[in-house]
Design a protein around this motif. Structure first.
Motif, PDB file in Angstrom:
ATOM      1  N   ASP A 131       1.147  -1.190  -0.063  1.00  0.00           N
ATOM      2  CA  ASP A 131      -0.181   0.062  -0.287  1.00  0.00           C
ATOM      3  C   ASP A 131       1.135   1.580   0.264  1.00  0.00           C
ATOM      4  O   ASP A 131       0.732   2.209  -0.345  1.00  0.00           O
ATOM      5  N   ALA A 132       2.059   1.345   0.065  1.00  0.00           N
ATOM      6  CA  ALA A 132       2.880   2.435   0.848  1.00  0.00           C
ATOM      7  C   ALA A 132       3.580   2.900  -0.495  1.00  0.00           C
ATOM      8  O   ALA A 132       3.400   4.200  -1.145  1.00  0.00           O
ATOM      9  N   GLY A 133       2.886   1.917  -1.511  1.00  0.00           N
ATOM     10  CA  GLY A 133       3.633   1.970  -3.054  1.00  0.00           C
ATOM     11  C   GLY A 133       2.263   2.827  -3.638  1.00  0.00           C
ATOM     12  O   GLY A 133       2.643   3.495  -4.977  1.00  0.00           O
ATOM     13  N   ARG A 134       1.417   2.856  -3.600  1.00  0.00           N
ATOM     14  CA  ARG A 134       0.009   4.063  -3.675  1.00  0.00           C
ATOM     15  C   ARG A 134       0.221   5.311  -2.731  1.00  0.00           C
ATOM     16  O   ARG A 134      -1.074   6.137  -3.788  1.00  0.00           O
ATOM     17  N   GLN A 135       1.117   5.476  -2.942  1.00  0.00           N
ATOM     18  CA  GLN A 135       1.153   6.813  -1.265  1.00  0.00           C
ATOM     19  C   GLN A 135       1.656   7.798  -1.991  1.00  0.00           C
ATOM     20  O   GLN A 135       2.847   7.705  -0.712  1.00  0.00           O
ATOM     21  N   GLY A 136       1.748   7.952  -3.204  1.00  0.00           N
ATOM     22  CA  GLY A 136       2.804   9.097  -3.812  1.00  0.00           C
ATOM     23  C   GLY A 136       3.959   8.924  -4.510  1.00  0.00           C
ATOM     24  O   GLY A 136       5.563   9.490  -4.331  1.00  0.00           O
ATOM     25  N   ALA A 137       4.816   7.001  -3.687  1.00  0.00           N
ATOM     26  CA  ALA A 137       5.882   6.299  -4.220  1.00  0.00           C
ATOM     27  C   ALA A 137       6.236   7.099  -4.988  1.00  0.00           C
ATOM     28  O   ALA A 137       5.042   6.751  -6.427  1.00  0.00           O
ATOM     29  N   ASP A 138       7.550   7.493  -5.880  1.00  0.00           N
ATOM     30  CA  ASP A 138       8.067   8.040  -7.253  1.00  0.00           C
ATOM     31  C   ASP A 138       8.484   6.493  -7.781  1.00  0.00           C
ATOM     32  O   ASP A 138       7.722   5.344  -7.051  1.00  0.00           O
ATOM     33  N   ALA A 139       8.925   6.335  -8.376  1.00  0.00           N
ATOM     34  CA  ALA A 139       9.331   5.234  -9.943  1.00  0.00           C
ATOM     35  C   ALA A 139       9.994   4.381  -9.267  1.00  0.00           C
ATOM     36  O   ALA A 139       9.402   3.475  -8.722  1.00  0.00           O
ATOM     37  N   ALA A 140      11.365   4.825  -8.734  1.00  0.00           N
ATOM     38  CA  ALA A 140      11.649   3.984  -8.161  1.00  0.00           C
ATOM     39  C   ALA A 140      12.060   3.676  -7.087  1.00  0.00           C
ATOM     40  O   ALA A 140      11.859   2.260  -6.433  1.00  0.00           O
ATOM     41  N   ALA A 141      10.954   3.761  -5.870  1.00  0.00           N
ATOM     42  CA  ALA A 141      10.404   3.367  -4.725  1.00  0.00           C
ATOM     43  C   ALA A 141       9.450   2.077  -5.145  1.00  0.00           C
ATOM     44  O   ALA A 141       9.283   1.480  -4.409  1.00  0.00           O
ATOM     45  N   TRP A 142       8.506   2.792  -6.323  1.00  0.00           N
ATOM     46  CA  TRP A 142       7.746   0.972  -6.904  1.00  0.00           C
ATOM     47  C   TRP A 142       7.825  -0.123  -6.445  1.00  0.00           C
ATOM     48  O   TRP A 142       7.763  -0.633  -6.647  1.00  0.00           O
TER      49      TRP A 142
END
Length: 247
Positions: A131-142
């Motif tokens: 879910d953290a990947g859907r909360q404004g994460a950039d491409a690198a974080a995702w």
């Protein structure tokens, strides 16, 4: 007779020179992590020639930790040597597709064992990471979250050999994944598929979880195959990406 120096790398260093007499383990780990990241995120392109001297300047590190990092990355298949020439390993389409075939069998076993061993707390923890990947994460974080998910899922199998196998597979395909990781639609789809896999494991449905993992892998494989297709390859090669197509 003393060994001949690599003209690209400059003179040897060691106790007599006083420049690199001892290796700092923390620095060595940092150099490895940074060099690996530069290769996996295509900052260093597939096929790009490397030299120890250039890496010293790029990483701000001395010779010993760089050599240790290069050796580790050679074992991971990310750097290749031919004689004195050292390069980032080229992308090989056939190897990537073989890795996906292997992945299907490995992750099917992961699903079976995760259903036996995963706890409610394990499932909740992984879902929070997703879910953290859907909360404004950039491409690198995702991208990192996607890789972490599969490794953490493998850890739920409680089988060290499966964890190593999944980690190795992800390393082999990671540069190809990076090519398409900026697509927002791919992020949403991956989140939904990962969440469904977790639900099936929580419900103790090993066959369905294994099939969901297979379908997830096949979907990504097809996207990557299209990204590396003949039509797209010219543009990638124009950027300096070396792609090998072997039958």
């Amino acid at each position: 007779m003393p060994p001949e120096n690599d003209p690209e790398s400059g003179p040897e260093t060691g106790p007599e020179s006083g420049t690199d007499a001892t290796a700092n383990p923390a620095q060595g780990a940092d150099v490895y992590t940074r060099l690996r990241a530069a290769i996996l995120t295509l900052d260093l392109l597939p096929g790009e020639r490397l030299s120890e001297r250039a890496l010293e300047g790029m990483l701000g590190a001395s010779r010993t930790p760089i050599r240790e990092a290069v050796l580790r990355l050679e074992t991971e298949g990310l750097i290749q040597r031919k004689g004195r020439v050292m390069r980032v390993t080229s992308l090989e389409l056939a190897e990537i597709l073989e890795a996906f075939e292997y992945r299907e069998h490995i992750e099917a076993a992961v699903a079976q064992l995760a259903c036996q061993h995963a706890t409610k707390a394990d499932i909740t923890r992984l879902q929070k990471i997703l879910d953290a990947g859907r909360q404004g994460a950039d491409a690198a974080a995702w991208f990192e979250i996607g890789s972490d998910f599969h490794i953490l899922l493998a850890e739920l199998s409680r089988n060290r050999f499966l964890v190593r196998a999944v980690t190795d597979i992800l390393t082999r395909i990671e540069r190809a994944r990076w090519i398409m990781c900026s697509l927002p639609s791919a992020r949403d789809e991956a989140h939904d598929e990962h969440s469904q896999i977790l639900r099936l494991i929580e419900l103790n449905r090993p066959e369905q979880a294994a099939e969901a993992l297979k379908e997830h892998g096949r979907g990504l494989r097809d996207i990557l195959a299209e990204s590396l297709s003949q039509r797209s390859r010219a543009g990638l090669r124009a950027r300096g990406v070396d792609i090998i197509d072997r039958a």
